[in-house]
Enzyme design. Structure first.
Site, PDB file in Angstrom:
ATOM      1  N   ARG A 123       0.839  -1.188   0.000  1.00 47.67           N
ATOM      2  CA  ARG A 123       0.000   0.000   0.000  1.00 47.67           C
ATOM      3  C   ARG A 123       0.873   1.236   0.000  1.00 47.67           C
ATOM      4  O   ARG A 123       1.743   1.367   0.855  1.00 47.67           O
ATOM      5  CB  ARG A 123      -0.814   0.014   1.301  1.00 47.67           C
ATOM      6  CG  ARG A 123      -2.243  -0.104   1.099  1.00 47.67           C
ATOM      7  CD  ARG A 123      -3.058  -0.105   2.331  1.00 47.67           C
ATOM      8  NE  ARG A 123      -2.517   0.356   3.592  1.00 47.67           N
ATOM      9  CZ  ARG A 123      -3.282   0.712   4.604  1.00 47.67           C
ATOM     10  NH1 ARG A 123      -4.587   0.701   4.480  1.00 47.67           N
ATOM     11  NH2 ARG A 123      -2.762   1.092   5.753  1.00 47.67           N
ATOM     12  N   THR A 127      -1.177   7.530  -0.553  1.00 47.17           N
ATOM     13  CA  THR A 127      -2.468   7.438  -1.262  1.00 47.17           C
ATOM     14  C   THR A 127      -3.310   6.264  -0.763  1.00 47.17           C
ATOM     15  O   THR A 127      -4.501   6.197  -1.040  1.00 47.17           O
ATOM     16  CB  THR A 127      -2.237   7.228  -2.768  1.00 47.17           C
ATOM     17  OG1 THR A 127      -1.586   5.949  -2.947  1.00 47.17           O
ATOM     18  CG2 THR A 127      -1.359   8.308  -3.372  1.00 47.17           C
TER      19      THR A 127
HETATM   20  C1  PRP Z   1      -1.082  -4.522   4.548  1.00 51.87           C
HETATM   21  C2  PRP Z   1      -1.900  -5.777   4.667  1.00 51.87           C
HETATM   22  C3  PRP Z   1      -2.707  -5.752   3.398  1.00 51.87           C
HETATM   23  C4  PRP Z   1      -2.962  -4.288   3.189  1.00 51.87           C
HETATM   24  C5  PRP Z   1      -4.353  -3.978   3.635  1.00 51.87           C
HETATM   25  O1  PRP Z   1      -0.011  -4.719   3.723  1.00 51.87           O
HETATM   26  O2  PRP Z   1      -1.130  -6.948   4.843  1.00 51.87           O
HETATM   27  O3  PRP Z   1      -2.015  -6.299   2.277  1.00 51.87           O
HETATM   28  O4  PRP Z   1      -2.024  -3.583   4.024  1.00 51.87           O
HETATM   29  O5  PRP Z   1      -4.669  -2.671   3.385  1.00 51.87           O
HETATM   30  P1  PRP Z   1      -5.800  -2.233   2.334  1.00 51.87           P
HETATM   31  O6  PRP Z   1      -6.999  -3.085   2.597  1.00 51.87           O
HETATM   32  O7  PRP Z   1      -6.041  -0.788   2.695  1.00 51.87           O
HETATM   33  O8  PRP Z   1      -5.254  -2.381   0.960  1.00 51.87           O
HETATM   34  P2  PRP Z   1       1.093  -3.588   3.452  1.00 51.87           P
HETATM   35  O9  PRP Z   1       0.706  -2.760   2.285  1.00 51.87           O
HETATM   36  O10 PRP Z   1       1.372  -2.853   4.731  1.00 51.87           O
HETATM   37  O11 PRP Z   1       2.337  -4.420   2.994  1.00 51.87           O
HETATM   38  P3  PRP Z   1       3.248  -5.454   3.813  1.00 51.87           P
HETATM   39  O12 PRP Z   1       2.411  -6.672   4.105  1.00 51.87           O
HETATM   40  O13 PRP Z   1       4.333  -5.740   2.840  1.00 51.87           O
HETATM   41  O14 PRP Z   1       3.732  -4.782   5.073  1.00 51.87           O
HETATM   42  N1  URA Z   2      -2.324  -3.036   7.097  1.00 49.16           N
HETATM   43  C1  URA Z   2      -2.011  -3.494   8.332  1.00 49.16           C
HETATM   44  O1  URA Z   2      -1.066  -4.273   8.490  1.00 49.16           O
HETATM   45  N2  URA Z   2      -2.755  -3.099   9.353  1.00 49.16           N
HETATM   46  C2  URA Z   2      -3.800  -2.269   9.219  1.00 49.16           C
HETATM   47  O2  URA Z   2      -4.454  -1.931  10.236  1.00 49.16           O
HETATM   48  C3  URA Z   2      -4.099  -1.788   7.939  1.00 49.16           C
HETATM   49  C4  URA Z   2      -3.350  -2.211   6.879  1.00 49.16           C
END
Ligand code: PRP
Ligand code: URA
Length: 228
Positions: A123, A127
């Protein structure tokens, strides 16, 4: 106060009134106890990974409860028994990197013959939009394949929606999304974008904060899993 998780209806109210035929809240008491432990700031990475594995196994189990089976005959040492086999045997477990990786160990124990296909998304912190960085799938996949996408967190829903898009583009129709903690706005966004998929979640929290984190949630799942 003692809370009994005895039926879907009672729980729908406690779980922010998400009510859709394709959204299943896995309200088994064991799952609820494990997720409560997972949320705690006192849970370190080692225990966090162990809990994610255990909850994931239970949620996969629930997600497979409507899998079609066919009758088969099994030779026991004494006689032939009427038994069951999967109607179709192609399963893909699709963890969204990074945090989804933590769910794979539990899921693969339940479905040892499944393929694992990783989906790399993160993410954008400003944004909150998902950015794809790793998708290596064949252009077409057998249309009977069942895909279980997994990510511990469903926040705004952007990452889940993109992951489902990835598989739909390749002709897959049987798609389920599994998470441990979701936020009501994310569940609504996912079911609106993809009303034909099924969502399995342990709990539904009510809100997101201004940084897109689930409140109360458990913080950053990737960081907690991998100690970053
Ligand atoms: C986190 C989580 C999801 C996403 C959820 O990943 O594991 O993939 O955020 O958020 P959303 O529903 O708003 O899209 P992150 O982007 O932090 O990546 P990571 O697992 O590599 O830390
Ligand atoms: N991703 C996470 O890991 N935690 C949250 O609460 C939202 C997105």
């Amino acid at each position: 106060m003692m809370v009994r998780f005895s039926n879907w209806n009672g729980f729908k109210i406690m779980q922010n009134e998400i009510s859709h035929k394709n959204v299943k809240i896995c309200n088994h008491p064991l799952i609820q106890v494990l997720i409560s432990d997972l949320r705690s700031t006192e849970t370190n990475s080692i225990r966090f990974r162990r809990l994610v594995k255990e909850v994931s196994r239970h949620i996969v189990y629930e997600a497979l409860s409507d899998v079609p089976v066919k009758t088969v005959e099994v030779q026991t040492p004494l006689a032939i028994a009427q038994g069951y086999g999967f109607e179709y045997s192609d399963f893909i477990l699709a963890p969204i990197l990074r945090a989804g990786l933590s769910m794979i160990d539990g899921a693969i124990e339940t479905l040892p013959l499944a393929q694992v296909r990783h989906i790399g998304l993160y993410r954008n912190e400003e944004t909150l939009q998902p950015v794809e960085y790793y998708v290596k799938l064949p252009e077409t996949i057998h249309s009977d394949t069942s895909v279980l996408i997994m990510d511990p967190m469903l926040a705004t829903g952007g990452s889940a929606i993109s992951a489902v898009d990835v598989f739909k583009k390749r002709g897959i129709k049987k798609i389920k999304f599994m998470c441990l903690i979701s936020a009501a706005p994310g569940v609504n966004a996912l079911i609106t974008a993809h009303p034909d998929i099924q969502i399995y979640t342990g709990v539904v929290d009510s809100e997101l904060n201004s940084n897109g984190y689930i409140v109360p949630g458990l913080g950053d799942a990737g960081d907690r899993c991998f100690g970053t």
